[in-house]
Design a protein around this motif. Structure first.
Motif, mmCIF file in Angstrom:
data_model
loop_
_atom_site.group_PDB
_atom_site.id
_atom_site.type_symbol
_atom_site.label_atom_id
_atom_site.label_comp_id
_atom_site.label_asym_id
_atom_site.label_seq_id
_atom_site.Cartn_x
_atom_site.Cartn_y
_atom_site.Cartn_z
ATOM 1 N N SER A 194 5.881 -4.482 -5.229
ATOM 2 C CA SER A 194 5.347 -5.840 -5.258
ATOM 3 C C SER A 194 4.081 -5.908 -4.431
ATOM 4 O O SER A 194 3.508 -4.888 -4.061
ATOM 5 C CB SER A 194 6.407 -6.796 -4.734
ATOM 6 O OG SER A 194 6.610 -6.552 -3.363
ATOM 7 N N HIS A 216 15.915 -8.781 -5.103
ATOM 8 C CA HIS A 216 15.208 -8.243 -6.276
ATOM 9 C C HIS A 216 16.110 -7.242 -7.024
ATOM 10 O O HIS A 216 16.137 -7.221 -8.248
ATOM 11 C CB HIS A 216 13.931 -7.519 -5.838
ATOM 12 C CG HIS A 216 12.738 -8.413 -5.721
ATOM 13 N ND1 HIS A 216 12.156 -9.025 -6.806
ATOM 14 C CD2 HIS A 216 12.001 -8.785 -4.645
ATOM 15 C CE1 HIS A 216 11.105 -9.742 -6.393
ATOM 16 N NE2 HIS A 216 10.992 -9.616 -5.079
ATOM 17 N N HIS A 243 15.484 -10.141 1.043
ATOM 18 C CA HIS A 243 14.647 -10.368 -0.138
ATOM 19 C C HIS A 243 14.609 -9.153 -1.079
ATOM 20 O O HIS A 243 14.662 -9.305 -2.303
ATOM 21 C CB HIS A 243 13.231 -10.711 0.354
ATOM 22 C CG HIS A 243 12.203 -10.834 -0.702
ATOM 23 N ND1 HIS A 243 11.923 -12.026 -1.329
ATOM 24 C CD2 HIS A 243 11.359 -9.923 -1.241
ATOM 25 C CE1 HIS A 243 10.960 -11.837 -2.204
ATOM 26 N NE2 HIS A 243 10.595 -10.570 -2.188
ATOM 27 N N ASP A 290 8.946 -13.017 -7.366
ATOM 28 C CA ASP A 290 9.765 -13.760 -6.407
ATOM 29 C C ASP A 290 10.332 -15.031 -7.038
ATOM 30 O O ASP A 290 9.617 -15.767 -7.706
ATOM 31 C CB ASP A 290 8.920 -14.131 -5.186
ATOM 32 C CG ASP A 290 8.514 -12.892 -4.396
ATOM 33 O OD1 ASP A 290 9.041 -11.799 -4.681
ATOM 34 O OD2 ASP A 290 7.673 -13.030 -3.494
ATOM 35 N N TYR A 311 11.012 -0.646 -6.468
ATOM 36 C CA TYR A 311 10.652 -2.017 -6.127
ATOM 37 C C TYR A 311 9.200 -2.053 -5.655
ATOM 38 O O TYR A 311 8.879 -1.585 -4.574
ATOM 39 C CB TYR A 311 11.611 -2.540 -5.054
ATOM 40 C CG TYR A 311 11.189 -3.858 -4.430
ATOM 41 C CD1 TYR A 311 10.623 -4.867 -5.204
ATOM 42 C CD2 TYR A 311 11.372 -4.102 -3.081
ATOM 43 C CE1 TYR A 311 10.233 -6.066 -4.638
ATOM 44 C CE2 TYR A 311 10.990 -5.300 -2.499
ATOM 45 C CZ TYR A 311 10.413 -6.271 -3.285
ATOM 46 O OH TYR A 311 10.015 -7.458 -2.730
HETATM 47 MG MG MG Z 1 9.053 -9.885 -3.751
#
Ligand code: MG
Ligand code: AMP
Length: 325
Positions: free
Chosen positions: A131, A112, A108, A286, A129
């Motif tokens: 989130s 991204h 995952h 996402d 990154y």
């Molecule tokens: Mg994510």
């Protein structure tokens, strides 16, 4: 070739379809919002299971395709919440077996990164990154996405959401904190925790909650929380750039929607003579298209997986797999 990707790591069921050249053909998603409190994995998994058929149909219709015209099925293998991951993986396994097409389990976090690179045309950036569940500063080195710095405890998004919850705002609280922060006038000292290249946000959260109980103004706390946490992340990102000698920075993940965060990173990049990239909002949160795109990259580099190898991995790490593409 057309690749379909399914995202289901946490709160979002996303389905996307992309061509092997990177043309986005269809993208659809639905996001679970807890009535109160944070994400309950089982509730979210139920939401994903209930909404998956409709989202799958919406993506396929947008692409003007039928399922039997898809050449491979990709899914989020992890990291994420077990019950949610298993729903997406089961759907992908079923489709792969029914249509006799390759199945690809995708990381995952790498998804991204790769969708960010595809859409911004960044070549070899340091990636920030951030989130709800992840906080990592990443760069490609020696054939893998290496994690140069990361949170030692909770993710930045989780920190913002938890403090917003304390203030009585529903999930996700990040946008609310941003709104409040704009009205903050006074900086309140909070724990600035950078250890080597790693970061910690749980002490900041505890301190914010404590100061709130002691009567500090929520606007000032929101402002100070943002200033502290984003400065920590900008510091680590700058050091990763200096260390790797890279001159591009790419920010992605849900927290990348925050203007103050982007401003700090942009200033840092400008001062280093580096380029700064942000991922368009539809693809920084996402989504299934990013999973489809890494599926396409894996397929093109000859990576194959069998159904028996398709177990989900809740703690699947960014630096666990080779990046031959
Ligand atoms: Mg994510
Ligand atoms: P993701 O896990 O990538 O879907 O991102 C969700 C996270 O992004 C949640 O923690 C949100 O609170 C956070 N988020 C969304 N918008 C903003 C914003 N404007 N400022 C800060 N955080 C945000």
């Amino acid at each position: 070739m057309k690749i379909l990707g399914i995202e289901s790591t946490a709160h979002t069921i996303g389905v996307g379809i992309i061509s092997e050249e990177g043309k986005i053909l269809g993208n659809a998603r639905a996001t679970y919002k807890p009535k109160k409190g944070g994400i309950l994995p089982r509730e979210s998994a139920d939401f994903i299971a209930q909404n998956a058929p409709e989202i799958l149909k919406e993506a396929i219709d947008k692409a003007n395709l039928k399922l039997d015209e898809i050449d491979a099925f990709a899914f989020s293998k992890g990291p994420g919440l077990g019950p949610c991951l298993r729903v997406g993986a089961s759907i992908a396994r079923y489709l792969s077996l029914k249509y006799k097409k390759p199945l690809l389990g995708v990381n995952h976090c790498i998804a991204h990164i790769e969708i960010g690179k595809l859409l911004t045309k960044a070549k070899d950036p340091v990636i920030v990154y951030c989130s709800g569940g992840n906080t990592q500063v990443i760069a490609l080195a020696g054939g893998r996405y290496r994690v140069f710095g990361e949170t030692l405890d909770i993710a930045i998004g989780n920190c913002l959401d938890a403090f917003a919850r304390e203030l009585g705002f529903p999930h996700p609280g990040g946008p609310k904190i941003e709104e409040l922060a704009k009205k903050g006038k006074q900086y309140i000292e909070l724990p600035y925790v950078v250890k080597g290249m790693d970061l910690s946000f749980s002490g900041i959260l505890t301190e914010c909650k404590k100061l709130l109980r002691q009567g500090a103004k929520k606007e000032n706390l929101a402002y100070s929380l943002q200033e502290t946490a984003f400065a920590m992340l900008t510091e680590v990102t700058e050091r990763a750039m200096a260390h790797t000698g890279k001159n591009e920075v790419l920010v992605t993940g849900g927290v990348a929607a925050n203007s103050r965060f982007k401003e700090m990173l942009r200033i840092m990049a400008r001062e280093r003579g580096a380029k700064f990239y942000t991922v368009p909002k539809e693809y920084s949160g996402d989504n299934g298209t990013m999973i489809a795109w890494v599926g396409a990259l894996m397929l093109k580099s000859g990576i194959k997986q069998s159904v028996s190898e398709s177990r989900v991995e809740q703690k699947f790490r960014t630096d666990e797999i080779d990046v031959p593409w």
